[in-house]
Design a protein around this motif. Structure first.
Motif, PDB file in Angstrom:
ATOM      1  N   VAL A 115      52.509 -22.203   3.451  1.00  0.00           N
ATOM      2  CA  VAL A 115      53.405 -23.365   3.384  1.00  0.00           C
ATOM      3  C   VAL A 115      53.159 -24.289   4.572  1.00  0.00           C
ATOM      4  CG1 VAL A 115      55.811 -24.111   3.480  1.00  0.00           C
ATOM      5  CG2 VAL A 115      55.167 -22.166   2.039  1.00  0.00           C
ATOM      6  N   HIS A 116      53.023 -23.709   5.756  1.00  0.00           N
ATOM      7  CA  HIS A 116      52.798 -24.517   6.976  1.00  0.00           C
ATOM      8  C   HIS A 116      51.475 -25.264   6.906  1.00  0.00           C
ATOM      9  CE1 HIS A 116      52.900 -25.629  11.209  1.00  0.00           C
ATOM     10  NE2 HIS A 116      51.665 -25.162  11.313  1.00  0.00           N
ATOM     11  N   ILE A 117      50.412 -24.591   6.449  1.00  0.00           N
ATOM     12  CA  ILE A 117      49.096 -25.233   6.369  1.00  0.00           C
ATOM     13  C   ILE A 117      49.137 -26.398   5.377  1.00  0.00           C
ATOM     14  CG2 ILE A 117      46.691 -24.894   5.673  1.00  0.00           C
ATOM     15  CD1 ILE A 117      46.907 -22.032   6.710  1.00  0.00           C
ATOM     16  N   ARG A 118      49.792 -26.212   4.241  1.00  0.00           N
ATOM     17  CA  ARG A 118      49.923 -27.299   3.259  1.00  0.00           C
ATOM     18  C   ARG A 118      50.688 -28.480   3.849  1.00  0.00           C
ATOM     19  NH1 ARG A 118      49.290 -26.681  -2.176  1.00  0.00           N
ATOM     20  NH2 ARG A 118      51.156 -27.922  -2.566  1.00  0.00           N
ATOM     21  N   GLN A 119      51.732 -28.191   4.615  1.00  0.00           N
ATOM     22  CA  GLN A 119      52.512 -29.255   5.238  1.00  0.00           C
ATOM     23  C   GLN A 119      51.677 -30.032   6.250  1.00  0.00           C
ATOM     24  OE1 GLN A 119      55.875 -27.082   6.801  1.00  0.00           O
ATOM     25  NE2 GLN A 119      57.039 -27.253   4.886  1.00  0.00           N
ATOM     26  N   VAL A 120      50.840 -29.335   7.015  1.00  0.00           N
ATOM     27  CA  VAL A 120      49.974 -30.002   7.987  1.00  0.00           C
ATOM     28  C   VAL A 120      48.964 -30.893   7.269  1.00  0.00           C
ATOM     29  CG1 VAL A 120      48.186 -29.638   9.734  1.00  0.00           C
ATOM     30  CG2 VAL A 120      50.226 -28.215   9.740  1.00  0.00           C
ATOM     31  N   GLY A 121      48.359 -30.379   6.181  1.00  0.00           N
ATOM     32  CA  GLY A 121      47.407 -31.181   5.415  1.00  0.00           C
ATOM     33  C   GLY A 121      48.047 -32.422   4.825  1.00  0.00           C
ATOM     34  N   GLN A 122      49.285 -32.287   4.334  1.00  0.00           N
ATOM     35  CA  GLN A 122      50.000 -33.428   3.749  1.00  0.00           C
ATOM     36  C   GLN A 122      50.374 -34.437   4.826  1.00  0.00           C
ATOM     37  OE1 GLN A 122      50.657 -34.090   0.488  1.00  0.00           O
ATOM     38  NE2 GLN A 122      51.530 -36.020   1.163  1.00  0.00           N
ATOM     39  N   ARG A 123      50.828 -33.941   5.967  1.00  0.00           N
ATOM     40  CA  ARG A 123      51.294 -34.834   7.039  1.00  0.00           C
ATOM     41  C   ARG A 123      50.133 -35.593   7.680  1.00  0.00           C
ATOM     42  NH1 ARG A 123      51.596 -33.414  12.305  1.00  0.00           N
ATOM     43  NH2 ARG A 123      51.565 -31.199  11.750  1.00  0.00           N
ATOM     44  N   LEU A 124      49.004 -34.920   7.920  1.00  0.00           N
ATOM     45  CA  LEU A 124      47.899 -35.563   8.632  1.00  0.00           C
ATOM     46  C   LEU A 124      46.970 -36.352   7.716  1.00  0.00           C
ATOM     47  CD1 LEU A 124      46.854 -32.774  11.182  1.00  0.00           C
ATOM     48  CD2 LEU A 124      48.330 -34.749  11.563  1.00  0.00           C
ATOM     49  N   TYR A 125      46.768 -35.863   6.493  1.00  0.00           N
ATOM     50  CA  TYR A 125      45.754 -36.473   5.627  1.00  0.00           C
ATOM     51  C   TYR A 125      46.283 -36.850   4.236  1.00  0.00           C
ATOM     52  CZ  TYR A 125      42.763 -34.532   9.252  1.00  0.00           C
ATOM     53  OH  TYR A 125      42.200 -34.232  10.447  1.00  0.00           O
ATOM     54  N   GLY A 126      47.571 -36.588   3.989  1.00  0.00           N
ATOM     55  CA  GLY A 126      48.140 -36.905   2.679  1.00  0.00           C
ATOM     56  C   GLY A 126      47.541 -36.088   1.551  1.00  0.00           C
ATOM     57  N   GLU A 127      47.041 -34.903   1.844  1.00  0.00           N
ATOM     58  CA  GLU A 127      46.384 -34.065   0.831  1.00  0.00           C
ATOM     59  C   GLU A 127      47.168 -32.777   0.637  1.00  0.00           C
ATOM     60  OE1 GLU A 127      42.254 -31.563   0.383  1.00  0.00           O
ATOM     61  OE2 GLU A 127      42.149 -33.690   0.853  1.00  0.00           O
ATOM     62  N   ASN A 128      47.416 -32.423  -0.632  1.00  0.00           N
ATOM     63  CA  ASN A 128      48.032 -31.146  -0.959  1.00  0.00           C
ATOM     64  C   ASN A 128      46.929 -30.098  -1.063  1.00  0.00           C
ATOM     65  OD1 ASN A 128      50.770 -31.993  -1.173  1.00  0.00           O
ATOM     66  ND2 ASN A 128      50.297 -32.915  -3.151  1.00  0.00           N
ATOM     67  N   VAL A 129      46.722 -29.378   0.036  1.00  0.00           N
ATOM     68  CA  VAL A 129      45.667 -28.371   0.075  1.00  0.00           C
ATOM     69  C   VAL A 129      46.001 -27.255  -0.919  1.00  0.00           C
ATOM     70  CG1 VAL A 129      44.362 -26.808   1.550  1.00  0.00           C
ATOM     71  CG2 VAL A 129      45.340 -28.899   2.504  1.00  0.00           C
ATOM     72  N   SER A 130      45.028 -26.861  -1.724  1.00  0.00           N
ATOM     73  CA  SER A 130      45.259 -25.800  -2.700  1.00  0.00           C
ATOM     74  C   SER A 130      43.943 -25.118  -3.034  1.00  0.00           C
ATOM     75  CB  SER A 130      45.886 -26.358  -3.978  1.00  0.00           C
ATOM     76  OG  SER A 130      44.945 -27.113  -4.701  1.00  0.00           O
ATOM     77  N   LEU A 131      44.034 -24.017  -3.785  1.00  0.00           N
ATOM     78  CA  LEU A 131      42.829 -23.317  -4.240  1.00  0.00           C
ATOM     79  C   LEU A 131      42.230 -23.996  -5.464  1.00  0.00           C
ATOM     80  CD1 LEU A 131      43.844 -19.542  -3.910  1.00  0.00           C
ATOM     81  CD2 LEU A 131      42.435 -20.904  -2.375  1.00  0.00           C
ATOM     82  N   ASP A 132      43.001 -24.922  -6.071  1.00  0.00           N
ATOM     83  CA  ASP A 132      42.537 -25.675  -7.234  1.00  0.00           C
ATOM     84  C   ASP A 132      42.058 -24.748  -8.350  1.00  0.00           C
ATOM     85  OD1 ASP A 132      42.120 -28.008  -8.630  1.00  0.00           O
ATOM     86  OD2 ASP A 132      40.058 -28.265  -7.919  1.00  0.00           O
ATOM     87  N   GLY A 133      42.846 -23.706  -8.628  1.00  0.00           N
ATOM     88  CA  GLY A 133      42.540 -22.798  -9.726  1.00  0.00           C
ATOM     89  C   GLY A 133      41.619 -21.650  -9.371  1.00  0.00           C
ATOM     90  N   ARG A 134      41.139 -21.594  -8.147  1.00  0.00           N
ATOM     91  CA  ARG A 134      40.245 -20.497  -7.750  1.00  0.00           C
ATOM     92  C   ARG A 134      41.018 -19.189  -7.676  1.00  0.00           C
ATOM     93  NH1 ARG A 134      36.493 -20.426  -2.268  1.00  0.00           N
ATOM     94  NH2 ARG A 134      35.711 -18.296  -2.483  1.00  0.00           N
ATOM     95  N   VAL A 135      40.445 -18.110  -8.200  1.00  0.00           N
ATOM     96  CA  VAL A 135      41.087 -16.793  -8.197  1.00  0.00           C
ATOM     97  C   VAL A 135      40.451 -15.931  -7.118  1.00  0.00           C
ATOM     98  CG1 VAL A 135      41.552 -14.708  -9.538  1.00  0.00           C
ATOM     99  CG2 VAL A 135      41.625 -16.952 -10.652  1.00  0.00           C
ATOM    100  N   ILE A 136      41.259 -15.475  -6.168  1.00  0.00           N
ATOM    101  CA  ILE A 136      40.764 -14.598  -5.098  1.00  0.00           C
ATOM    102  C   ILE A 136      40.745 -13.152  -5.572  1.00  0.00           C
ATOM    103  CG2 ILE A 136      41.085 -13.852  -2.716  1.00  0.00           C
ATOM    104  CD1 ILE A 136      40.339 -16.783  -2.974  1.00  0.00           C
TER     105      ILE A 136
END
Length: 494
Positions: A166-187
């Protein structure tokens, strides 16, 4: 750094709890209750375990530090690069699987190899009065204990990483306006997760019990030892088979609704808002499927509303243009109607018909840029004035290019620009000939000409339909596309 420290504390706490349950409780209880040895030897056994535990922790700490590096570096930076954020996000998602690798790697080897080596030295030196083959049994027990620990560590780590994600996504949104995600990738797939978990949960107690019983029987020189594995093997085989079957059935029961939802989501992504997920489930998936179907239904309703608003927008633009001249009122709407008659007759699909309708409604939008003195002139136009009128296809294309999003207007541009081209190449603005003229331009040219001939003008009365049809027939292959002109003649009569 606060989020990093909390994450580290959670991982260490989970590790200690998992190690305590798997190594100390399980391993220690088995050793203390199954081995018949003196108190002094028992102390030596626990010393061996403690020494091996220290080696294990050192090896695992080194690997753990390397696994944590991308996450730590990102969280320590005040303004991390976007690539660093993405790497940290991916590494955090991989952490549960990495914890399993650490336990089955440095954890298992760092504990079992030193322990087996020290135990062998103790037996050779006479410090332990145990048969040498006990070391092999201990190795099997170590595999079971490590597997149990890996299972506990995987699921506890999966919970611990969520605040960090959650924190990493918030940082990506705040600094670059990007919702960081796996984009469907399965680990780690659900199938693998459920099958291994259910298998370990079902078989672990059986293996541990069988191993402990074997040690106990041997230590007491029981007469049952020789026959023990005959019936114990059957029980283990049944347990493994039942656990494998149960894991497979459980996995399939979970995978089926997920696959149904994923299939429906792909169809929605492709633009099909009529799709609905099959509500065939009586567990929590029923609630999930119902929520998905309600969401798609809401999207469909909103899409219909947006489509109606968009159609109204095009119709309003056309009406506003036609309102400049009482004699051309309704011209764009009629041209759109005639164009659709041709489009349906030549079997254009629904998407093409929609684009044709919009193009026809806006085909004369460029006349907004023509002066009223020319556009509204009641007498015949001079050559100079007609040249100004001939600019309206290009002006229309230019106007539509200013409307955003550009990709929504792009399919309309060729028809707007080319609706005054002639099939024989004598039209304007580009002098295109034959099939080089865009399809929508050739269709609208027929519809536009028919409406112009049958509508009243200040300087003439609209001609009869029959005469207009005769002119269209005469102009096939010269002024108009022969197929579309003949199609309109044939269908309009009906």
């Amino acid at each position: 750094m606060q989020i990093y420290k909390k994450f580290l504390r959670d991982l260490i706490r989970n590790y200690i709890i998992g190690s305590g349950i798997a190594v100390i409780v399980v391993g220690g209880v088995i050793i203390s209750t199954t081995l018949t040895i003196s108190n002094a030897e028992l102390v030596r056994v626990f010393f061996i375990m403690f020494s091996s535990l220290c080696v294990m922790m050192l090896a695992e700490f080194m690997v753990f530090r390397r696994h944590m590096k991308p996450i730590r570096e990102m969280l320590e930076q005040e303004h991390p690069d976007l690539v660093v954020i993405r790497d940290a996000y991916l590494q955090t998602h991989r952490f549960p699987a990495l914890s399993v690798k650490r336990i089955l790697g440095p954890h298992f080897l760092g504990l079992s190899l030193p322990a087996m080596t020290l135990a062998y030295v103790g037996i050779v030196m006479g410090w332990l009065s145990l048969p040498a083959y006990y070391i092999g049994l201990a190795g099997i027990g170590a595999v079971l204990v490590a597997s149990m620990h890996a299972l506990l560590e995987f699921f506890s780590t999966a919970q611990a990483i969520r605040p960090v994600l959650v924190h990493i996504r918030q940082v990506g949104q705040r600094l670059y306006g990007e919702n960081v995600s796996l984009d469907g990738r399965v680990i780690v797939s659900i199938q693998r997760k459920f099958q291994l978990s259910a298998f370990l949960i079902g078989t672990m107690p059986l293996f541990l019990f069988s191993l402990a019983t074997q040690i106990r029987l041997i230590s007491q020189s029981s007469s049952l030892t020789a026959d023990y594995w005959k019936w114990a093997g059957i029980i283990l085989l049944l347990g493994v088979g039942f656990s494998s079957l149960g894991a497979r059935m459980l996995t399939r029961d979970i995978q089926q609704p997920i696959e149904d939802l994923h299939r429906a989501m792909k169809e929605v992504q492709a633009g099909d808002l009529q799709v609905r997920a099959s509500d065939l489930y009586s567990d929590e998936f029923s609630r999930l499927v119902a929520g998905f179907n309600h969401m798609v239904k809401g999207l469909e309703a909103r899409e219909q509303m947006n489509s109606q608003l968009l159609q109204s927008y095009y119709a309003t633009l056309a009406a506003a243009l036609d309102a400049r001249d009482a004699y051309t009122a309704g011209h764009s709407t009629r041209v759109a109607k005639y164009s659709l008659i041709i489009g349906r007759a030549v079997a254009l699909n629904e998407q093409e018909l929609d684009l044709l309708n919009k193009t026809a409604l806006l085909h004369d939008i460029g006349k907004i840029g023509v002066r009223d003195a020319v556009l509204l002139k009641e007498s015949r136009l001079t050559d100079e004035e007609f040249e100004q009128i001939k600019l309206h296809p290009v002006l229309g294309e230019s106007i539509l290019k200013q409307i955003e999003p550009a990709e929504a207007m792009a399919p309309l541009l060729p028809g707007v620009r080319s609706h005054h081209e002639r099939y024989d190449g004598g039209g304007y603005p580009d002098g295109l000939k034959g099939l080089d003229i865009p399809e929508f331009g050739r269709i609208i040219a027929v519809a536009d000409a028919f409406d112009a001939m049958t509508s009243d003008r200040p300087y003439r009365k609209g001609m009869a339909v029959e005469k207009a049809m005769a002119i269209l027939a005469e102009g096939k292959g010269t002024q108009w596309d022969p197929q579309f002109a003949q199609t309109f003649i044939d269908v309009y009569k009906l």
